[in-house]
Design an enzyme around this catalytic site. Structure first.
Site, PDB file in Angstrom:
ATOM      1  N   GLU A 299      -2.456  11.268   3.391  1.00 21.70           N
ATOM      2  CA  GLU A 299      -3.313  11.174   4.479  1.00 21.70           C
ATOM      3  C   GLU A 299      -3.469  12.234   5.234  1.00 21.70           C
ATOM      4  OE1 GLU A 299      -4.310   6.705   5.735  1.00 21.70           O
ATOM      5  OE2 GLU A 299      -2.098   7.088   5.963  1.00 21.70           O
TER       6      GLU A 299
ATOM      7  N   GLU B 269       0.842  -1.406  -0.096  1.00 21.02           N
ATOM      8  CA  GLU B 269      -0.041  -0.091  -0.040  1.00 21.02           C
ATOM      9  C   GLU B 269       0.920   1.342   0.034  1.00 21.02           C
ATOM     10  OE1 GLU B 269      -3.086   0.149   3.046  1.00 21.02           O
ATOM     11  OE2 GLU B 269      -2.985   2.304   3.191  1.00 21.02           O
TER      12      GLU B 269
END
Length: 349
Positions: free
Chosen positions: A242, A237
Site C-alpha cells: 500500500e 486480508e
C-alpha cells in the site's frame, strides 16, 4: 515352646513379605526401562535432492517411547516411531530439535541442522502483453463506490471503462481521473481474481510503478475467498503493498484479521527510492508458519502465521488505485489524475 515356634513362623513370613516388596519396588523403579531416562539419542536428517522441501528424519534412543520434533520454523510434531518426512515451505537453514521421552516421562534432546533449497514453479501469471482490456478469464471488477460496503471514505467511483483500465505497451494501466461521475469526484478501477483464481500459500510477485500526487492510494492485496460468507475482517486480508502519495517512497505491508483490523492491522513499512518513477517488485512469501514481505527481494516485514488465524485458506488477488480515504489522506487540489502501472503478476508454488 509352641509360642516360640509361632513367633518364628510369623517372623519368617514377615521377612518374606518385606523381601517380595523390595523386589517389586526394585523392578518398578530401579533397573526396569520405565524408570530409566532415554540414552544414545541419534538423529539423522536427509534432505530430498529434488528441491521439494522434503526432509526425512529418523530418531532412535534407548528407552524412548516417543519423539517430539521442533522443526525450527514454528512447527512442532509428536512422532511415536521417530521416523517422519516433513515438508518445509520455504528455503532456509533450520535448527531442528528432537526430544526423546521415556514411559516414565524422562527426556533427552538433540539438535541437528538442515538446509533446504526450494525451487518453486510458476503456477499463474499475467504478463499484460495483449493490448486492450485486461484478460477477462483472469480479472473481474468491483464497480461503484464505498457505499457498496467496501469503502474507506474514498472519493473515486470504480469502473471497468477503458478510460480507467487498459493494457497498453506491455503494462496494465489503472488510471484515476478527476471528473464528476455518478456523484463521485474521481473515477478509477479495481481489478480482482475473485471466482477466477485463488491460491493457498506460495510466493506472489507484482512488478509495478506507483503514483505521484497527494491523496493517491495504489494497492496490491488479497482477501480470503470466504469473504462473502465470513465477512471482513474474519476472512483475513493480506496487503502486499500500500502506498500514500502523501508519503512519497514509503511502502506499507499489513495484515488485517479479527482483533487487528482497520487502523489496528499488523503493519510495517520500508522507504525506497523512485517508487513513482521506476518499476519495483513487490512480493510476499506465504506459508503456514509465516508471511514475509519484500521490495526488490529486501525483506522488511515478517508475520507469524498459525492455525488459529484466517491465513490458511485460499485468497484472491486485488489491484486498485483509490483516491483519498482513511489511509490515502487529503487529495492535493492540483491532482487531476494518476496512473498505476503493472508489468506483471506472478504466483509461484
Amino acid at each position: 515352646m509352641i509360642a516360640n515356634k509361632t513367633f518364628m513362623k510369623m517372623t519368617s513370613i514377615l521377612l518374606m513379605v518385606i523381601a517380595l516388596s523390595f523386589t517389586a519396588c526394585s523392578k518398578d523403579g530401579g533397573g526396569g526401562s520405565s524408570g530409566m531416562a532415554p540414552s544414545n539419542l541419534v538423529v539423522t536428517a536427509v534432505v530430498n535432492p529434488d528441491n521439494s522441501g522434503n526432509v526425512s528424519f529418523t530418531a532412535t534412543a534407548t528407552n524412548a517411547v516417543t519423539y517430539d520434533f521442533n522443526y525450527g520454523n514454528g512447527s512442532f510434531q509428536t512422532v511415536p516411531s521417530g521416523i517422519i518426512t516433513y515438508k518445509y515451505a520455504a528455503s532456509g537453514a533450520y535448527t531442528v530439535t528432537v526430544t526423546a521421552t521415556s514411559s516414565g516421562g524422562q527426556s533427552v534432546s538433540k539438535t541437528v541442522q538442515v538446509t533446504v533449497n526450494i525451487v518453486r514453479a510458476l503456477v499463474w501469471s499475467d504478463e499484460f502483453d495483449v493490448a486492450g482490456a485486461p484478460d477477462a478469464s483472469k480479472w473481474g471488477y468491483d464497480i461503484g463506490t464505498g457505499s457498496n460496503g467496501w469503502g474507506n471514505n474514498e472519493l473515486q467511483y470504480y469502473t471497468s471503462r477503458a478510460d480507467n483500465v487498459k493494457v497498453e505497451g506491455g503494462v496494465l494501466k489503472i488510471i484515476a481521473k478527476k471528473e464528476n461521475y455518478l456523484g463521485s469526484l474521481f473515477t478509477s478501477a479495481r481489478l480482482l481474481t475473485k471466482d477466477k483464481y485463488s491460491f493457498k500459500y506460495g510466493r506472489l510477485e507484482v512488478k509495478a510503478k506507483l503514483t505521484m500526487g497527494g491523496g493517491t492510494w495504489p494497492a496490491i492485496w488479497m482477501l480470503g475467498s470466504n469473504f462473502l460468507t465470513a465477512g471482513w475482517p474474519q476472512c483475513g486480508e493480506i496487503d502486499v503493498m500500500e502506498y500514500k502519495g502523501n508519503e512519497p517512497n514509503k511502502i506499507y505491508a499489513t495484515l488485517h484479521y479479527p482483533g487487528n483490523s482497520g487502523g489496528g492491522g499488523v503493519s510495517n513499512n520500508l522507504t525506497i527510492t523512485n517508487a513513482a518513477t521506476d518499476f519495483h517488485v513487490y512480493s510476499t512469501e506465504w506459508t503456514s508458519s509465516s508471511i514475509k514481505f519484500f521490495v526488490d527481494d529486501q525483506l522488511f516485514h515478517t508475520f507469524s502465521n498459525s492455525a488459529a488465524l484466517p491465513f490458511n485458506q485460499n485468497f484472491f488477488m486485488i489491484l486498485n488505485l483509490a483516491m483519498g480515504g482513511n489511509f490515502g489522506g487529503a487529495v492535493d487540489p492540483a491532482v487531476t489524475g494518476a496512473t498505476m502501472e503493472v508489468d506483471y503478476v506472478r504466483v509461484y508454488q
